[in-house]
Write a protein that holds these residues in place. Structure first.
Motif, mmCIF file in Angstrom:
data_model
loop_
_atom_site.group_PDB
_atom_site.id
_atom_site.type_symbol
_atom_site.label_atom_id
_atom_site.label_comp_id
_atom_site.label_asym_id
_atom_site.label_seq_id
_atom_site.Cartn_x
_atom_site.Cartn_y
_atom_site.Cartn_z
ATOM 1 N N GLU A 134 -6.122 -85.703 -0.411
ATOM 2 C CA GLU A 134 -5.419 -84.503 -0.868
ATOM 3 C C GLU A 134 -3.996 -84.819 -1.300
ATOM 4 N N GLY A 135 -3.702 -86.137 -1.480
ATOM 5 C CA GLY A 135 -2.399 -86.516 -2.003
ATOM 6 C C GLY A 135 -1.356 -86.893 -0.982
ATOM 7 N N TYR A 136 -1.768 -87.105 0.295
ATOM 8 C CA TYR A 136 -0.799 -87.412 1.346
ATOM 9 C C TYR A 136 -0.879 -88.876 1.779
ATOM 10 N N ASN A 137 0.267 -89.531 1.827
ATOM 11 C CA ASN A 137 0.430 -90.792 2.553
ATOM 12 C C ASN A 137 1.216 -90.503 3.818
ATOM 13 N N THR A 138 1.008 -91.300 4.853
ATOM 14 C CA THR A 138 1.737 -91.062 6.092
ATOM 15 C C THR A 138 3.120 -91.689 6.032
ATOM 16 N N THR A 139 3.990 -91.146 6.854
ATOM 17 C CA THR A 139 5.352 -91.644 6.969
ATOM 18 C C THR A 139 5.755 -91.662 8.441
ATOM 19 N N GLN A 140 6.676 -92.546 8.782
ATOM 20 C CA GLN A 140 7.220 -92.567 10.140
ATOM 21 C C GLN A 140 8.549 -91.815 10.206
ATOM 22 N N ASN A 141 8.981 -91.278 9.087
ATOM 23 C CA ASN A 141 10.237 -90.547 9.019
ATOM 24 C C ASN A 141 9.954 -89.054 9.036
ATOM 25 N N LEU A 142 10.180 -88.424 10.154
ATOM 26 C CA LEU A 142 9.892 -87.003 10.312
ATOM 27 C C LEU A 142 10.621 -86.158 9.275
ATOM 28 N N GLU A 143 11.855 -86.500 8.985
ATOM 29 C CA GLU A 143 12.686 -85.647 8.134
ATOM 30 C C GLU A 143 12.218 -85.594 6.685
ATOM 31 N N GLU A 144 11.455 -86.574 6.238
ATOM 32 C CA GLU A 144 11.004 -86.572 4.850
ATOM 33 C C GLU A 144 9.593 -86.026 4.682
ATOM 34 N N ALA A 145 8.971 -85.608 5.772
ATOM 35 C CA ALA A 145 7.567 -85.191 5.724
ATOM 36 C C ALA A 145 7.395 -83.828 5.052
ATOM 37 N N ASP A 146 6.364 -83.729 4.230
ATOM 38 C CA ASP A 146 5.953 -82.436 3.680
ATOM 39 C C ASP A 146 5.085 -81.679 4.676
ATOM 40 N N LYS A 204 13.056 -78.758 10.645
ATOM 41 C CA LYS A 204 12.687 -77.874 9.535
ATOM 42 C C LYS A 204 13.845 -76.931 9.184
ATOM 43 N N ARG A 205 14.490 -76.353 10.192
ATOM 44 C CA ARG A 205 15.587 -75.413 9.947
ATOM 45 C C ARG A 205 16.796 -76.098 9.312
ATOM 46 N N LYS A 206 17.114 -77.282 9.799
ATOM 47 C CA LYS A 206 18.374 -77.910 9.410
ATOM 48 C C LYS A 206 18.268 -78.812 8.175
ATOM 49 N N ARG A 207 17.102 -79.448 7.986
ATOM 50 C CA ARG A 207 17.066 -80.502 6.977
ATOM 51 C C ARG A 207 15.908 -80.427 5.984
ATOM 52 N N ASN A 208 14.831 -79.721 6.348
ATOM 53 C CA ASN A 208 13.667 -79.753 5.471
ATOM 54 C C ASN A 208 12.942 -78.411 5.543
ATOM 55 N N PRO A 209 13.497 -77.369 4.946
ATOM 56 C CA PRO A 209 12.936 -76.017 5.106
ATOM 57 C C PRO A 209 11.554 -75.823 4.507
ATOM 58 N N THR A 210 11.120 -76.696 3.607
ATOM 59 C CA THR A 210 9.783 -76.542 3.011
ATOM 60 C C THR A 210 8.696 -77.243 3.830
ATOM 61 N N MET A 211 9.094 -77.957 4.853
ATOM 62 C CA MET A 211 8.129 -78.688 5.684
ATOM 63 C C MET A 211 7.168 -77.717 6.371
ATOM 64 N N LYS A 212 5.895 -78.074 6.381
ATOM 65 C CA LYS A 212 4.880 -77.291 7.075
ATOM 66 C C LYS A 212 4.502 -77.996 8.376
ATOM 67 N N VAL A 213 4.264 -77.187 9.418
ATOM 68 C CA VAL A 213 3.960 -77.730 10.749
ATOM 69 C C VAL A 213 2.617 -77.197 11.216
ATOM 70 N N GLY A 214 1.782 -78.085 11.717
ATOM 71 C CA GLY A 214 0.473 -77.673 12.199
ATOM 72 C C GLY A 214 0.111 -78.294 13.529
ATOM 73 N N VAL A 215 -0.703 -77.585 14.292
ATOM 74 C CA VAL A 215 -1.226 -78.070 15.570
ATOM 75 C C VAL A 215 -2.719 -78.312 15.418
ATOM 76 N N LEU A 216 -3.152 -79.485 15.822
ATOM 77 C CA LEU A 216 -4.557 -79.848 15.793
ATOM 78 C C LEU A 216 -5.086 -79.978 17.222
ATOM 79 N N GLY A 217 -6.400 -79.974 17.356
ATOM 80 C CA GLY A 217 -7.017 -80.425 18.587
ATOM 81 C C GLY A 217 -7.164 -79.405 19.683
ATOM 82 N N CYS A 218 -7.075 -79.887 20.915
ATOM 83 C CA CYS A 218 -7.540 -79.135 22.075
ATOM 84 C C CYS A 218 -6.673 -77.943 22.453
#
Length: 487
Positions: A50-62, A90-104
């Protein structure tokens, strides 16, 4: 031992090989059991398309995803703290970032996360990962997205997992999903659904792919691998309704393990986790018949008291467990065995606790995963039993268990003193960059000077000394079997 006590706590962001055409960035963390880490590899594979590569930098994540665990309260507390961290970024540096919870945690806390606390954009249960692209579309249109529906069929057997932050040596291969055991303290049947097994052909194909890519060891993975039963698809509990042909051609765990071992004679094979009530001696006989199946079993028991085992809805007694252990050791004398143990379960007495200590002393486990009881919402124990053991007593009993296990572990390791063992080199030692770290057949960690050896090689290591959890030695050559012989 401290690592074990801290409930497998792992939370590193994981990195996979990048697709050059992908422009979006995924940051994914996993907590809890090995199944969660394996599931994250499935999710990364789905999102790579779906067009995603992983990153270890939280602040740059979509997109930021956390794969969660509900098995103990501490794991949930850890995840909540991470979600707070995500929201701050998300509030301070990356307002377009989406956050999701997976799993149990998804099923139990979906409303709280989405509607009350508003700390996530999407919530996805363990059987709905293929729906993530659709859920992301919902989020993009300004709607909260949730899918926590449990499946009777989904095994992700058609997904080729992306190996996350891999050492290129070891990998997990999921063979079952869900659990039917309904232990009163456990949330897994409610968060992961009923037990179903994966097509053996897809398992063999995944293992072959790993072998082609140079992996040297796999772990066949499931909540209860001994319950593996493939008869064409469907829930294990419906096997008695299957056709006579389906029953006649069904594949159980012993047969599956034999198939994998024969197909990959130069790949080391492990499995986890087993359940005493379902482990049969044909599994042990298959282990004994193949050099490449490791002589190690994780065999959770949880308590050494029949009264507590009954309250836990464990379908075995202490005597039955001891008999199983005796039979295993008779068939494989050099077996390594580890345990899960819970102290302070409701109504546990000092006599019950002593029974647990007696069982540990009887079995002489190599190591264990030990915890005090943590009441989990939604379980039968939470609904029907009072959590009546004071925390200080739970902790004191846990320390008794830890102290005894540590002493037995130390004595067990002494059997390797001055012996030569086979070790698969997995990585650089954390404590010394000039040393390699790997495990032997019984899952014991060994460290030794690097010399000219490389990650992924099987070497003979002469053990010179032992700590409470690690063998220290020197490599004395390559392990001939893995390079010159097959079964």
């Amino acid at each position: 031992m401290e690592k074990i006590i801290d409930e497998h706590k792992q939370g590193e962001a994981l990195t996979l090989e990048r697709k050059l055409e992908n422009s979006k960035k995924l940051f994914i963390e996993s907590y809890g059991c090995q199944m969660n880490f394996a599931d994250s590899e499935v999710v990364a594979s789905i999102l790579a398309n779906e067009g995603y590569n992983t990153t270890q930098n939280l602040e740059e994540a979509d997109l930021v995803l956390v794969n969660t665990c509900s098995i103990r309260e501490k794991a949930e507390v850890t995840v909540r703290k991470r979600l707070e961290k995500y929201q701050a970024v998300k509030r301070k540096r990356n307002p377009t970032m989406k956050v999701g919870v997976l799993g149990c945690m998804a099923e139990r806390l979906k409303s709280k996360f989405l509607e009350e606390e508003k700390i996530v954009d999407l919530v996805v249960g363990p059987d709905a990962y293929k729906d993530i692209p659709n859920l992301l579309s919902e989020v993009e249109e300004g709607r909260d997205a949730v899918n926590v529906i449990l499946s009777k069929e989904e095994t992700y057997g058609d997904i080729s997992p992306v190996r996350l932050q891999t050492n290129g040596v070891t990998a997990f291969v999921s063979i079952t999903r869900g659990c039917d055991n309904m232990c009163t303290f456990c949330v897994v049947p409610f968060t992961r659904g009923r037990e179903r097994s994966r097509d053996p052909q897809s398992i063999l194909e995944e293992v072959q792919d790993l072998a082609n890519r140079g992996f040297k060891e796999i772990t066949l993975l499931g909540q209860n691998v001994d319950s593996y039963l493939w008869y064409g698809g469907g829930l294990k509990k419906d096997f008695d309704k299957a056709s006579e042909m389906a029953k006649a051609t069904a594949v159980n765990f012993a047969q599956l393990m034999d198939m994998v071992a024969r197909a990959q004679p130069k790949m080391r094979i492990r499995f986890s986790t087993s359940n005493p009530q379902d482990m049969t001696l044909d599994v042990i006989e298959v282990m004994a018949s193949h050099k490449n199946i490791c002589n190690y079993i994780h065999l959770p028991v949880q308590s050494g008291s029949d009264r507590i085992l009954k309250l836990m809805n464990r379908q075995h007694t202490v005597a039955e467990y001891k008999t199983l252990i005796d039979n295993i050791k008779n068939l494989i004398p050099d077996i390594g065995i580890s345990q899960d143990m819970i102290t302070g379960f409701p109504t546990e007495t000092e006599e019950d606790h002593q029974g647990t200590l007696d069982l540990i002393d009887y079995v002489k486990y190599d190591y264990g995963f030990m915890f005090y009881y943590s009441e989990r919402p939604g379980t039968l124990a939470e609904r029907k039993m009072e959590d009546d053991i004071p925390l200080e007593i739970k902790k004191r009993r846990l320390q008794d268990v830890i102290d005894l296990q540590r002493e037995i572990s130390r004595k067990n390791l002494l059997r390797y003193q001055d012996q030569t063992i086979e070790v698969l080199i997995e990585k650089e030692s954390k404590k010394n960059k000039d040393e390699w770290s790997g495990r032997n057949d019984q899952n014991v960690v060994a460290v030794f000077p690097k010399g000219d050896y490389k990650v992924g090689e099987f070497v003979n290591v002469k053990v010179n000394e032992c700590t409470t959890g690690t063998l220290i030695g020197e490599a004395v050559g390559y392990a001939d079997y893995w390079y010159n012989n097959v079964d």
